[in-house]
Design a protein around this motif. Structure first.
Motif, short mmCIF file in Angstrom:
data_model
loop_
_atom_site.label_atom_id
_atom_site.label_comp_id
_atom_site.label_asym_id
_atom_site.label_seq_id
_atom_site.Cartn_x
_atom_site.Cartn_y
_atom_site.Cartn_z
N ASP A 1 0.82 -1.22 0.00
CA ASP A 1 0.00 0.00 0.00
C ASP A 1 0.85 1.27 0.00
N LYS A 2 2.05 1.21 0.58
CA LYS A 2 2.92 2.39 0.54
C LYS A 2 3.43 2.65 -0.87
N ALA A 3 3.88 1.59 -1.55
CA ALA A 3 4.38 1.74 -2.91
C ALA A 3 3.28 2.25 -3.84
N ASN A 4 2.05 1.74 -3.68
CA ASN A 4 0.93 2.23 -4.49
C ASN A 4 0.62 3.69 -4.16
N PRO B 1 -7.47 1.72 1.27
CA PRO B 1 -8.85 1.95 0.79
C PRO B 1 -9.08 3.35 0.25
N ASP B 2 -8.48 4.36 0.86
CA ASP B 2 -8.67 5.74 0.38
C ASP B 2 -8.04 5.97 -0.99
N ASP B 3 -7.14 5.07 -1.39
CA ASP B 3 -6.47 5.23 -2.68
C ASP B 3 -7.18 4.51 -3.83
N LEU B 4 -8.14 3.66 -3.52
CA LEU B 4 -8.77 2.85 -4.57
C LEU B 4 -9.42 3.71 -5.66
#
Length: 546
Positions: free
Chosen positions: A353-356, A387-390
């Motif tokens: 999730d950090k890399a994304n 989830p906030d990045d989806l």
């Protein structure tokens, strides 16, 4: 092959071949139309390698040849949106550890291979996965020393993000207890500080640089082996995720000579020292669409299985670890600006999730500074997403390039690594698709098996091929058969800027198609993986028959 101006290359690669008009009839055909809607047909006409028409009356077209499909199901040739072509070829030509049940079992496989290949200076292999072994522990050099001590051994983990070597290999590389882990990598050491024989991510390069250098002759062997394997599995086109200058030149040579067995959408490796020169050559696309180079593969983090995926919070099963960023944040702006500024698509490997998160941030910043959002940039894997990045993928028009079999391979490990709460944004295919973004699908072969019907099956059932778990793994993220089919055809073509000529069997596109033994749209979903390819055609020419 040296640097050649793009215009000259384009001229050299123009090799259109004249073919007689061909009717393929007596088929149960499926394709998407240009709107992405599933349509059916019973025949199609091909001329000069391209589809002319579907569902025709024979008397209305000049037909020079007829192919009887014998009632088989016809599908467009499938496209794998993320694989490693020569890596697959190498894997087919070395010791395969995918089925190993323990470190000792894997070592025995290595010993058998070494005995049968006495002429090889190095023993190489791939496919081990400690998560499938009963102790779930990393192997050691001692496990290999017991069976092969006179020659160096280099064995890549199934995900490509770790290497297991013997003592001889470490000696040749000068690895001692004093050797420090490089940035973006880790040398696993025991309680006394001695290297154990496992090297994570960038640390594996300390050994890998001592492997015998590749040559065009070796590349040709790998290409032939991989091409034969893919065509037999119904794959007519693939996106090659990371090629260096030597492979770039090799592909150009093979394209000019007409020797590429499958269509290749190649991504230049961002770590290639000659990246700027290759970007300066501009995009390269031959008129027969066997080679298209207009993208760059960048490396954000490692893999979840080896705890190299970069996470915003610590690993649930290793609270002192956050994973590894392979491209450091301070280097991202220049990389994004250089690649996107040159008009190339940037495909960023991000699993954690950090890399994304940092990749999406950098895309957003770059688009604001220099534009370029129309280039269909991608995040490769997009496996664990905050989830906030989806919703940001669709907002930024960044494509999540995902691999369904990763979920079914990772299901016994992923929740241990990240915990139940973070699973809300993991392997979230349907959520991303429903947000309004295309979803190109692939396998990441040879990390996973290349068979695309395994991927279609995993996407639809969220189960492994033993029908486990019974109700599917986080089954709310499953796709319909039609959605998964689109991911391996039209969406994959779109992700490679090739939807104008590939991805559907509609007039004007290349007649790349397969004949298979069962109807994936009507059979029980649990049986999709059992589909067998009986014949494969590229540009209307048969290239595989069972």
């Amino acid at each position: 092959m040296g640097v050649v101006a793009s215009a000259a290359l384009m001229a050299a690669l123009s090799m259109g071949a004249s073919q007689a008009a061909t009717l393929v009839n007596n088929v149960k055909g499926y394709t998407l139309n240009e709107s992405g809607k599933l349509i059916t047909f019973s025949n199609l006409v091909i001329d000069e390698g391209k589809v002319v028409a579907l569902n025709v009356e024979k008397d209305n077209h000049r037909i020079d040849e007829t192919i009887n499909g014998n009632g088989k199901v016809m599908l467009p040739g499938l496209i794998d949106a993320h694989g490693h072509l020569l890596g697959l070829g190498a894997n087919l030509l070395e010791v395969n550890l995918r089925e190993s049940s323990s470190a000792q079992d894997a070592a025995k496989m290595v010993a058998d291979y070494a005995f049968a290949n006495a002429q090889q200076d190095w023993i190489t292999g791939r496919g081990w996965n400690q998560e499938l072994w009963s102790d779930r522990a990393f192997p050691t050099a001692a496990d290999l020393d017991n069976v092969v001590s006179d020659r160096p051994v280099f064995l890549t983990r199934v995900d490509g993000h770790a290497a297991w070597v013997n003592t001889k290999a470490m000696e040749l590389a000068g690895i001692t207890k004093d050797t420090q882990s490089p940035v973006g990598g880790e040398i696993i050491k025991d309680a006394n500080g001695n290297p154990t024989g496992v090297f994570i991510d960038n640390a594996s390069l300390l050994i890998e640089e001592h492997l015998p250098k590749a040559s065009n002759a070796i590349y040709a062997q790998q290409l032939d082996a991989a091409g034969e394997h893919l065509l037999a599995n119904g794959i007519t086109s693939m996106h090659d995720a990371g090629v260096g200058r030597e492979v770039y030149d090799f592909y150009l040579k093979e394209a000019v000579e007409g020797d590429l067995p499958v269509r290749i959408y190649a991504m230049i490796s961002a770590t290639e020292p000659e990246l700027s020169t290759m970007l300066g050559n501009g995009p390269i696309r031959d008129e027969d669409d066997f080679l298209y180079i207009r993208s760059v593969k960048a490396y954000g983090d490692g893999a979840l299985g080896s705890r190299g995926a970069a996470l915003l919070a610590p690993y649930s099963d290793a609270p002192h670890q956050h994973g590894l960023l392979l491209t450091q944040p301070e280097d991202m702006t220049q990389l994004f600006t250089t690649v996107i500024g040159a008009g190339f698509q940037l495909n960023y490997h991000a699993i954690g999730d950090k890399a994304n998160h940092v990749a999406l941030n950098e895309f957003e910043t770059t688009f604001g500074n220099i534009g370029g959002s129309e280039l269909r940039h991608r995040i490769e894997h997009a496996q664990v997403i905050a989830p906030d990045d989806l919703a940001r993928f669709a907002k930024l028009k960044v494509l999540p390039s995902m691999q369904p079999t990763h979920a079914t391979s990772d299901k016994n490990m992923a929740e241990d690594r990240i915990g139940k709460e973070r699973m809300k944004g993991a392997y979230a295919w349907k959520t991303l698709l429903d947000s309004g973004i295309a979803l190109p699908l692939g396998s990441d072969f040879p990390v996973e098996l290349a068979n695309p019907f395994y991927g279609l099956h995993a996407a639809v059932t969220r189960q492994d091929r033993n029908n486990q778990p019974v109700k599917g793994w986080y089954a709310h993220e499953a796709l319909t058969v039609e959605q998964a089919f689109k991911g391996f055809t039209l969406d994959a073509a779109y992700a490679g800027h090739m939807e104008d000529t590939l991805g559907t069997l509609t007039p004007g596109k290349w007649a790349d198609f397969i004949l298979v033994d069962q109807d994936i749209f009507t059979i029980d979903a649990k049986d999709i993986w059992k589909t067998e390819v009986h014949a494969t055609y590229v540009a209307g020419k048969q290239v595989f028959a069972q």
